[in-house]
Design an enzyme around this catalytic site. Structure first.
Site, PDB file in Angstrom:
ATOM      1  N   LYS A 187      76.707  21.172  61.025  1.00 11.12           N
ATOM      2  CA  LYS A 187      75.630  20.859  60.075  1.00 11.12           C
ATOM      3  C   LYS A 187      74.350  20.430  60.802  1.00 11.12           C
ATOM      4  O   LYS A 187      73.255  20.868  60.465  1.00 11.12           O
ATOM      5  CB  LYS A 187      76.054  19.731  59.121  1.00 11.12           C
ATOM      6  CG  LYS A 187      77.279  20.035  58.295  1.00 11.12           C
ATOM      7  CD  LYS A 187      77.538  18.953  57.248  1.00 11.12           C
ATOM      8  CE  LYS A 187      77.866  17.601  57.847  1.00 11.12           C
ATOM      9  NZ  LYS A 187      79.159  17.541  58.545  1.00 11.12           N
ATOM     10  N   ARG A 219      78.114  13.330  50.406  1.00 10.95           N
ATOM     11  CA  ARG A 219      79.488  13.366  50.910  1.00 10.95           C
ATOM     12  C   ARG A 219      80.484  13.029  49.801  1.00 10.95           C
ATOM     13  O   ARG A 219      81.688  13.098  50.027  1.00 10.95           O
ATOM     14  CB  ARG A 219      79.642  12.355  52.035  1.00 10.95           C
ATOM     15  CG  ARG A 219      79.575  12.942  53.447  1.00 10.95           C
ATOM     16  CD  ARG A 219      79.749  11.804  54.422  1.00 10.95           C
ATOM     17  NE  ARG A 219      80.155  12.173  55.731  1.00 10.95           N
ATOM     18  CZ  ARG A 219      79.337  12.374  56.770  1.00 10.95           C
ATOM     19  NH1 ARG A 219      78.044  12.299  56.612  1.00 10.95           N
ATOM     20  NH2 ARG A 219      79.808  12.640  57.965  1.00 10.95           N
ATOM     21  N   ARG A 236      81.469  16.846  72.252  1.00 13.53           N
ATOM     22  CA  ARG A 236      80.072  16.557  71.903  1.00 13.53           C
ATOM     23  C   ARG A 236      79.524  15.405  72.750  1.00 13.53           C
ATOM     24  O   ARG A 236      80.175  14.401  72.954  1.00 13.53           O
ATOM     25  CB  ARG A 236      79.983  16.197  70.419  1.00 13.53           C
ATOM     26  CG  ARG A 236      78.583  15.730  69.993  1.00 13.53           C
ATOM     27  CD  ARG A 236      78.359  15.912  68.530  1.00 13.53           C
ATOM     28  NE  ARG A 236      79.142  15.026  67.700  1.00 13.53           N
ATOM     29  CZ  ARG A 236      79.108  15.037  66.364  1.00 13.53           C
ATOM     30  NH1 ARG A 236      78.316  15.921  65.740  1.00 13.53           N
ATOM     31  NH2 ARG A 236      79.841  14.215  65.649  1.00 13.53           N
ATOM     32  N   ARG A 280      79.491   9.849  71.173  1.00 17.19           N
ATOM     33  CA  ARG A 280      79.357   8.993  69.993  1.00 17.19           C
ATOM     34  C   ARG A 280      80.626   8.162  69.836  1.00 17.19           C
ATOM     35  O   ARG A 280      81.713   8.719  69.958  1.00 17.19           O
ATOM     36  CB  ARG A 280      79.155   9.865  68.742  1.00 17.19           C
ATOM     37  CG  ARG A 280      77.713   9.967  68.288  1.00 17.19           C
ATOM     38  CD  ARG A 280      77.532  10.983  67.209  1.00 17.19           C
ATOM     39  NE  ARG A 280      78.316  10.739  65.992  1.00 17.19           N
ATOM     40  CZ  ARG A 280      78.165  11.402  64.850  1.00 17.19           C
ATOM     41  NH1 ARG A 280      77.253  12.359  64.777  1.00 17.19           N
ATOM     42  NH2 ARG A 280      78.894  11.136  63.796  1.00 17.19           N
ATOM     43  N   ARG A 293      88.124  10.296  60.354  1.00 19.90           N
ATOM     44  CA  ARG A 293      86.999  10.983  59.700  1.00 19.90           C
ATOM     45  C   ARG A 293      87.470  12.249  58.988  1.00 19.90           C
ATOM     46  O   ARG A 293      86.986  12.580  57.904  1.00 19.90           O
ATOM     47  CB  ARG A 293      85.910  11.313  60.735  1.00 19.90           C
ATOM     48  CG  ARG A 293      85.139  10.069  61.167  1.00 19.90           C
ATOM     49  CD  ARG A 293      84.364  10.310  62.435  1.00 19.90           C
ATOM     50  NE  ARG A 293      83.269  11.242  62.278  1.00 19.90           N
ATOM     51  CZ  ARG A 293      82.715  11.907  63.296  1.00 19.90           C
ATOM     52  NH1 ARG A 293      83.170  11.771  64.504  1.00 19.90           N
ATOM     53  NH2 ARG A 293      81.698  12.710  63.073  1.00 19.90           N
TER      54      ARG A 293
HETATM   55  P1  AMP Z   1      77.457  12.001  60.572  1.00 23.65           P
HETATM   56  O1  AMP Z   1      76.449  11.837  61.665  1.00 23.65           O
HETATM   57  O2  AMP Z   1      76.949  12.789  59.408  1.00 23.65           O
HETATM   58  O3  AMP Z   1      78.801  12.508  61.086  1.00 23.65           O
HETATM   59  O4  AMP Z   1      77.741  10.535  59.997  1.00 23.65           O
HETATM   60  C1  AMP Z   1      78.283   9.519  60.809  1.00 23.65           C
HETATM   61  C2  AMP Z   1      78.894   8.425  59.948  1.00 23.65           C
HETATM   62  O5  AMP Z   1      77.875   7.828  59.133  1.00 23.65           O
HETATM   63  C3  AMP Z   1      79.946   8.883  58.956  1.00 23.65           C
HETATM   64  O6  AMP Z   1      81.237   8.990  59.550  1.00 23.65           O
HETATM   65  C4  AMP Z   1      79.887   7.772  57.903  1.00 23.65           C
HETATM   66  O7  AMP Z   1      80.505   6.598  58.370  1.00 23.65           O
HETATM   67  C5  AMP Z   1      78.382   7.506  57.841  1.00 23.65           C
HETATM   68  N1  AMP Z   1      77.720   8.391  56.840  1.00 23.65           N
HETATM   69  C6  AMP Z   1      76.816   9.380  57.094  1.00 23.65           C
HETATM   70  N2  AMP Z   1      76.421   9.983  55.959  1.00 23.65           N
HETATM   71  C7  AMP Z   1      77.099   9.383  54.950  1.00 23.65           C
HETATM   72  C8  AMP Z   1      77.151   9.589  53.545  1.00 23.65           C
HETATM   73  N3  AMP Z   1      76.433  10.550  52.942  1.00 23.65           N
HETATM   74  N4  AMP Z   1      77.966   8.766  52.813  1.00 23.65           N
HETATM   75  C9  AMP Z   1      78.698   7.800  53.401  1.00 23.65           C
HETATM   76  N5  AMP Z   1      78.712   7.566  54.736  1.00 23.65           N
HETATM   77  C10 AMP Z   1      77.919   8.355  55.510  1.00 23.65           C
END
Ligand code: AMP
Length: 216
Positions: free
Chosen positions: A13, A88, A124, A157, A168
């Site tokens: 994404k 999400r 990553r 990360r 996750r």
């Molecule tokens: P990402 O970089 O999109 O993988 O997001 C990293 C982490 O941020 C996720 O594993 C969640 O803990 C939190 N997070 C990001 N976007 C959301 C969302 N839309 N709703 C809830 N938690 C989020």
């Protein structure tokens, strides 16, 4: 235009969202990036979110929706924006529709297998200084461990550690996969094969966008 990238963690994404952002000029709005920034800056939202993110859970709908509401109200989002990692949950999908109801929407769902996800996440590497993203084999930096863009030191990360990745993926299946069913029922939903090189996935996205009358 509101372009929504759906897909599991590691489905591409961020990478594809960034490529489409460069082509369209629409900013990429990543709730993950917004949350990580809040954590770095020690903002109240960041203090609340840090432990949840580290454990691989979801931050509550109201908090992330507030971040999105503020960000898409900015002038650079007027012509369009790309959502990466939001919504999400079905509640978040309904929230963004309520905040910005008249915008035409295209939902791109990046489909990838579990093996690809684990490989992409474990390899990553990110630059904490500028946010650039690499992969140790798939998209390596010119010098190992060093950011091509700003020279910063690349790190993994914290939530890309194997134990957190498992959580996750579990959270994704439980909370986010039902969202795919929600969007599948809409005429704007497009599934895209997310396997392979970013350039190839991008070409598939470009074909979908051209078919929708929005060539990249
Ligand atoms: P990402 O970089 O999109 O993988 O997001 C990293 C982490 O941020 C996720 O594993 C969640 O803990 C939190 N997070 C990001 N976007 C959301 C969302 N839309 N709703 C809830 N938690 C989020």
């Amino acid at each position: 235009m509101r372009l929504i990238f759906l897909g599991a963690p590691g489905s591409g994404k961020g990478t594809l969202g960034e490529m489409v952002s460069r082509a369209t000029g629409f900013p990429r709005v990543s709730t993950g990036d917004l949350l990580r920034k809040a954590v770095r800056e020690g903002a109240p939202v960041g203090r609340k979110a840090e432990a949840i993110m580290k454990a691989g859970g979801l931050v509550d709908d109201a908090t992330v929706t507030e971040l999105v509401r503020d960000r898409i109200a900015a002038p650079d989002c007027l012509g369009g924006y790309i959502l990466d990692g939001y919504p999400r949950t079905i509640a978040q999908a309904r929230a963004v529709e309520a905040i910005d109801p008249v915008r035409p929407e295209i939902v791109l769902d990046l489909a990838v297998g579990e093996e690809t996800i684990v490989n992409r996440l474990s390899g990553r590497r990110v630059c904490p200084a500028c946010g650039a993203v690499f992969h140790v084999t798939g998209m390596p930096p010119k010098t190992a461990g060093v950011c091509d863009v700003c020279g910063g030191e690349l790190v993994q990360r914290p939530d890309d550690a194997p134990s957190t990745v498992r959580e996750r993926l579990r959270v994704y299946r439980e909370a986010t996969a039902p969202l795919e069913d929600y969007y599948r029922g809409k005429s704007t939903y497009r599934a895209v094969d997310g396997e392979g090189y970013a350039e190839d996935v991008y070409a598939r996205i470009a074909a979908v966008m051209a078919g929708e009358g929005h060539p990249l």
